[in-house]
Design an enzyme around this catalytic site. Structure first.
Site, PDB file in Angstrom:
ATOM      1  N   SER A 446      50.352  61.795   3.826  1.00 42.43           N
ATOM      2  CA  SER A 446      51.090  60.694   3.825  1.00 42.43           C
ATOM      3  C   SER A 446      50.339  59.495   4.483  1.00 42.43           C
ATOM      4  CB  SER A 446      52.506  60.604   4.631  1.00 42.43           C
ATOM      5  OG  SER A 446      53.373  59.612   4.406  1.00 42.43           O
ATOM      6  N   ASP A 498      57.477  63.731  -5.614  1.00 41.69           N
ATOM      7  CA  ASP A 498      57.252  63.217  -4.554  1.00 41.69           C
ATOM      8  C   ASP A 498      57.114  61.433  -4.657  1.00 41.69           C
ATOM      9  OD1 ASP A 498      56.583  61.865  -1.972  1.00 41.69           O
ATOM     10  OD2 ASP A 498      54.825  63.174  -1.736  1.00 41.69           O
TER      11      ASP A 498
END
Length: 671
Positions: A446, A498
């Site tokens: 991330s 995602d």
């Protein structure tokens, strides 16, 4: 949309947003009215107790007031359910109904005060059950009044004043937009919008120190956010309805695809390369997840994690590594040992220091793979969120790269911070003095993935053989020139749908344009869209076959901002350009395009998108490219697919046995 105009200002709700809250309050009021009627009938003719006359008057008045309130709520619910999101004509009487409902709060407030006085002074000698029922009615009155007040605060729009605008509010293009009056109005409106969002951020982050770096971050984020929202008249429920419709539209397109179409691999990425990269990525993902410390360890091991950490947290053995701040009990480092499988002696430097643009990381020796490992932590604090939201572009000059080189500002700053620590403080020099034959590997998830990729770019010239594994990196990270440059040494791993790898300012502009288009094309009322959308998300079924035509409205009318007649901010936006044209994100791009770094390894679930919670999950992996992630996909898994434990499980399932392009037969824990 547009936002409802009442009491001389525009509010943060539309006239079709009152169906559900109105119906809920009406149900409560009907039950309350029935209970009051039963109480009155029970005591009819028996008001001989002290204050009996006041009780009689209170119950009769309460029945009358509740009757009027129920009628007004029924009218509000009925009118609010009429029309569509972009056709508020059938709801033009809503303002008058809202005024009537607001007026009824005055006698209700008075009767609540009367009930409170009777209960406190005049209830002696009365039946305790009666007194208790009146107390309940009085308390309920005050609770509803308080909730109403909180609701008004919640839907209050600081930018909704209708007294600031120019005398006439004709649509864009009617008046001379270059006039000094118009320019001054727009400049004042934009400045006000930035100030409002900056104050909201300060309130949200009130626990953070208000130093210069934080104030600069607040200002930068406020400018981006205000610029993104100020040209629409979408209210939150419009966005929710648009997302529900978009999800069903995307599912319908996905279901209509030919199932026999097989993804092809580029010649530069043969099957052997894919299998090897999966093995290495699985190994590196363990360190990227471990960098989150004890919160991720307990999240992944809710039953055994707390017990294991409790035994180790308070033990502080002599460290053979350098540790910087943020781990007073040693729980973060204990979880590092448990998650990574490394030993104390393998760590060179561990930093839990966390500020805006300064994120935790650790450096260790990975003897299993012969690597000096740098693992960067992802988002875990409010300061990390501010780093994420600092999404402006920042130049990242690089010799030998043709084309513009720029990157996400917040992550570029974070990478620069770690670069200085690694190089200037001699951390890498120390690591390679112990293991000079090892190679440098940088990993992260991330925020950590984006920072790791940019850190790899900064270190590439000094360490030509370095490798970076970026798990679930943000889509708005690097320019196209930098994305192409990193293909030789960065692997981006993306799981399913995602959201984060598809998250960039151009993509969000495109999503806004798609929402505007789809809600404009739909002729169903909003409450039906939301009900059907919730049912579809929870129980599945066939995607809603919503209309695709303009419902007898001119497309050119939709090329202008869909603003209320008295909206504060009127500004042309590319979001409204060519709403019925090609769906390419380029049509809505008002920001510099940013992409995923390096080669992209995309892991997808094989089989139906809807399955029972006990079904086994099977995955497949394919090489993709950064252009495949230029559109946001709406799905219930768009957030869960981003979780580091889900990425690690998916990778482990693909490498438990010899890899093939056929779906993996290995089972995972139920998800």
């Amino acid at each position: 949309m547009p936002g409802m105009v009442a009491f001389g200002r525009r509010w943060g709700i539309a006239s079709d947003d009152l169906v559900f809250p109105g119906a809920f309050e009406m149900l409560v009021r009907v039950l309350w009215w029935i209970g009051t009627l039963i109480l009155y009938s029970y005591h009819k003719g028996r008001f001989a107790c002290g204050g009996g006359g006041a009780l009689h008057s209170f119950l009769v008045g309460l029945l009358v007031i509740l009757g009027f309130i129920i009628c007004s709520l029924g009218a509000i619910v009925y009118v609010s359910a009429q029309g569509t999101m972009t056709n508020p004509g059938p709801r033009r009487s809503m303002a008058a109904l809202v005024y009537l409902r607001a007026l009824l709060y005055l006698p209700e407030l008075g009767w609540a005060c009367l009930g409170a006085v009777w209960v406190s002074d005049d209830s002696k000698g009365c039946d305790p059950a009666t007194v208790g029922a009146v107390i309940a009615a009085v308390v309920a009155s005050w609770i509803i009044l308080l909730c109403t007040g909180l609701g008004v605060v919640f839907v209050f729009d600081p930018l909704g004043s209708t007294r600031r605008g120019p005398p006439s509010m004709e649509p864009l293009g009617v008046r001379d937009l270059e006039s000094s009056e118009r320019s001054q109005f727009l400049s004042t409106a934009r400045s006000l919008a930035v100030k409002v969002w900056e104050n909201r951020l300060k309130l949200l982050c009130c626990c953070l120190p208000q130093d210069d770096s934080h104030r600069a971050a607040f200002s930068s984020i406020a400018q981006l956010v205000s610029g993104f929202f100020c040209d629409t008249d979408l209210v939150p429920s419009d966005i929710a309805a648009g997302l529900a419709l978009l999800h069903q539209e995307q599912d319908k397109k996905e279901q209509s695809r030919d199932p026999d179409v097989i993804a092809t691999h580029s010649p530069s990425s043969p099957l052997e390369d894919l299998e090897a990269e999966l093995e290495r990525a699985t190994h590196c993902m363990q360190f990227a997840a471990a960098a989150y410390g004890w919160p991720m360890y307990i999240y992944s091991n809710p039953l055994t994690g707390p017990c294991k950490l409790t035994k180790d947290c308070c033990r502080r053995p002599t460290a053979e590594y350098e540790m910087v701040g943020g781990d007073h009990l040693g729980c973060h480092f204990s979880s590092l040992l448990l998650s990574s499988g490394l030993q104390y002696r393998d760590f060179i430097h561990v930093s839990f220091h966390n500020q805006i643009y300064e994120i935790p990381f650790f450096v260790a020796l990975d003897h299993a793979r012969g690597a000096v490992l740098v693992a960067v932590r992802g988002t875990l604090s409010l300061k990390d969120v501010l780093t994420d939201l600092s999404a402006d572009c920042e130049n990242l000059p690089l010799e030998g790269v043709s084309g513009a080189c720029y990157a996400h500002k917040g992550m570029c700053q974070a990478a620069g911070y770690i670069y200085k620590k690694l190089v200037n403080d001699g951390i890498l020099t120390q690591a390679f003095s112990i293991a000079p034959e090892y190679k440098l590997v940088i990993v992260g998830h991330s925020l950590g993935a984006g920072t790791a990729a940019l850190l790899a770019v900064m270190l590439k010239n000094s360490f030509p053989t370095l490798k970076c594994y970026a798990f679930s990196p943000p889509g708005g990270l690097v320019s196209k020139a930098l994305a192409d440059y990193t293909k030789d040494f960065v692997i981006s791993v993306v799981l399913g749908k995602d959201l984060v790898p598809r998250l960039s300012l151009p993509n969000m502009e495109d999503l806004k344009r798609r929402i505007l288009k789809i809600v404009s094309n739909c002729n169903k009322p909003k409450y039906r869209i939301l009900l059907q959308g919730c049912w579809y998300e929870l129980f599945g079924g066939d995607p809603d076959d919503f209309p695709t035509e303009m419902d007898n409205r001119r497309e050119e009318e939709l090329s202008q901002p869909l603003l209320g007649e008295e909206s504060l901010i009127i500004r042309h936006s590319s979001s409204y350009q060519s709403l019925a044209s090609d769906d390419s994100p380029a049509h809505a791009a008002t920001h510099l395009p940013l992409f995923l770094p390096g080669r992209v390894l995309h892991i997808t679930e094989d089989g139906p998108t809807r399955r029972s919670c006990l079904a086994r999950v099977r995955y497949r992996a394919d090489w993709s490219n950064e252009m495949a992630f230029r559109s946001v996909l709406i799905s219930p898994r768009m957030l869960t697919d981003h979780m580091p434990d889900m990425v690690l499980r998916a990778l482990q399932s693909l490498t438990e046995r010899p890899f093939s392009l056929c779906p993996s037969a290995s089972a995972l824990d139920p998800v």
